[in-house]
Design a protein around this motif. Structure first.
Motif, short mmCIF file in Angstrom:
data_model
loop_
_atom_site.label_atom_id
_atom_site.label_comp_id
_atom_site.label_asym_id
_atom_site.label_seq_id
_atom_site.Cartn_x
_atom_site.Cartn_y
_atom_site.Cartn_z
N VAL A 30 48.09 52.02 36.10
CA VAL A 30 46.75 52.06 37.20
C VAL A 30 46.81 50.27 37.32
CG1 VAL A 30 44.60 52.42 37.27
CG2 VAL A 30 45.82 54.02 36.20
N ILE A 31 46.68 50.07 38.50
CA ILE A 31 46.82 48.46 38.89
C ILE A 31 45.54 48.66 39.55
CG2 ILE A 31 47.63 46.64 40.02
CD1 ILE A 31 50.51 48.21 39.72
N THR A 32 44.39 47.56 39.32
CA THR A 32 43.10 47.53 40.13
C THR A 32 43.02 46.16 40.63
OG1 THR A 32 42.25 49.21 38.48
CG2 THR A 32 40.61 47.74 39.62
N ASN A 33 42.64 46.08 41.62
CA ASN A 33 42.42 44.73 42.38
C ASN A 33 40.78 44.34 41.97
OD1 ASN A 33 41.97 42.34 43.72
ND2 ASN A 33 42.47 43.18 45.72
N ASP A 34 40.77 43.57 40.86
CA ASP A 34 39.57 43.04 40.53
C ASP A 34 38.90 41.80 41.38
OD1 ASP A 34 39.07 44.91 38.63
OD2 ASP A 34 40.55 43.54 37.33
N GLY A 35 39.78 41.27 42.38
CA GLY A 35 39.42 40.14 43.15
C GLY A 35 38.54 40.32 44.41
#
Length: 316
Positions: A170-175
């Motif tokens: 699971v890859i989350t874009n926190d930017g």
């Protein structure tokens, strides 16, 4: 001794918990090993969150690992299941990833062990264990951050059951800006004789032949390995259709994907293996085939706040 006619009955014992998966750290807390009550096991290096061993209940190894693989964190592991992110190969013409080394930084970074969970149903044969690992922009080395200055977090899970090994990400874009990436699970499967191997489930699928000037071709029939092979398939039947590896006509592995549209089939063969310092023995290519689930033909674009999920399940 006097024989008592009415001996007291033994106290009834309270049934204990069923056998539980055992999870242990070793090698100065650099490796995590999980063993199921039924005997299956998996070993993961925190360096790269790389799976370096998967054995069945009889102790038979299912993954190929080079005899010269570096397991001390000095370089990416040759064999097992290295994790490729955020670029497959190199991409000098893709500005966001152009500065990154081959296959990105995930396989060269130290991951954090986030914990384990297990499930039991009616019997011990249904017991499984799930191991979670984390990597984020906050834990990257400064040099890597300068090469890929995006804000993200990843949870990578390895799930062992008596019948299968699953890896999910699971890859989350926190930017605050979109992220473009590629991701791949670079699985080295152990076989007895590569000349007896056939791969099915890729029929009528287009592929990029990286050994032949990246030409786009179409697969007819099963895939046989007769020389250096480096192909990126986009299977026509989609991720849920199994890609199977058969040896002498008997299926020895099946790979089912979830939201990973591509499959790389790789074997270095004689000359390529000879040129890799960490590939031992040099004829080890006869004992392995890479069936790699990923999204690498093009780029995955992830908007701020969004998450990407992908997984593979390998059954033997």
């Amino acid at each position: 001794m006097v024989d008592r006619r009415n001996k007291p009955m033994a106290l009834a014992t309270t049934p204990g918990l069923p056998p539980q998966p055992q999870v242990n750290f070793s090698h100065a807390n650099s490796r995590v090993t999980a063993v199921l009550p039924t005997g299956e096991s998996v070993v993961i290096l925190l360096y790269g969150a790389t799976v370096i061993s998967w054995k069945n209940r009889f102790g038979m190894e299912k993954l190929w690992l080079s005899d010269a693989a570096k397991l001390d964190g000095s370089k990416a592991v040759r064999g097992g299941i290295p994790l490729v992110f955020p670029v497959f190969g190199t991409a000098p013409d893709h500005a966001p990833t152009s500065k990154l080394p081959q296959h990105g930084f995930a396989r060269n970074s130290r991951w954090e062990f986030l914990g384990k969970s297990s499930s039991e149903s009616a019997g011990p044969s249904d017991t499984s264990v799930k191991l979670d690992f984390g990597l984020s922009s906050n834990t990257l080395e400064d040099g890597v951050k300068s090469q890929w200055p995006y804000t993200f977090s990843i949870i990578y899970s390895v799930t062992l059951t008596p019948e299968s090994l699953s890896t999910s990400i699971v890859i989350t874009n926190d930017g605050a800006e979109p992220i473009d990436f590629q991701v791949l699970m670079h699985t080295y499967l152990r076989v007895n004789d590569i000349s007896q191997i056939q791969v099915t489930g890729l029929e009528d699928s287009e592929y990029v032949d990286k050994v032949d000037a990246a030409k786009t071709k179409s697969q007819s029939g099963a895939v046989a390995i007769t020389g250096e092979t480096d192909r990126v398939y986009t299977p026509a039947k989609g991720p849920s259709n199994a890609v199977a590896v058969a040896e002498e006509g008997e299926t020895i592995f099946t790979v089912v994907r979830d939201n990973l549209k591509d499959v790389v089939v790789w074997n270095p063969w004689t000359e390529k293996a000879a040129g890799m310092g960490d590939f031992e023995p040099k004829d080890g290519f006869k004992k392995m085939i890479c069936i790699e689930a990923g999204s690498v033909n093009g780029w995955v674009s992830l908007d701020p706040g969004d998450a990407f999920e992908g997984a593979q399940t390998i059954s033997d």
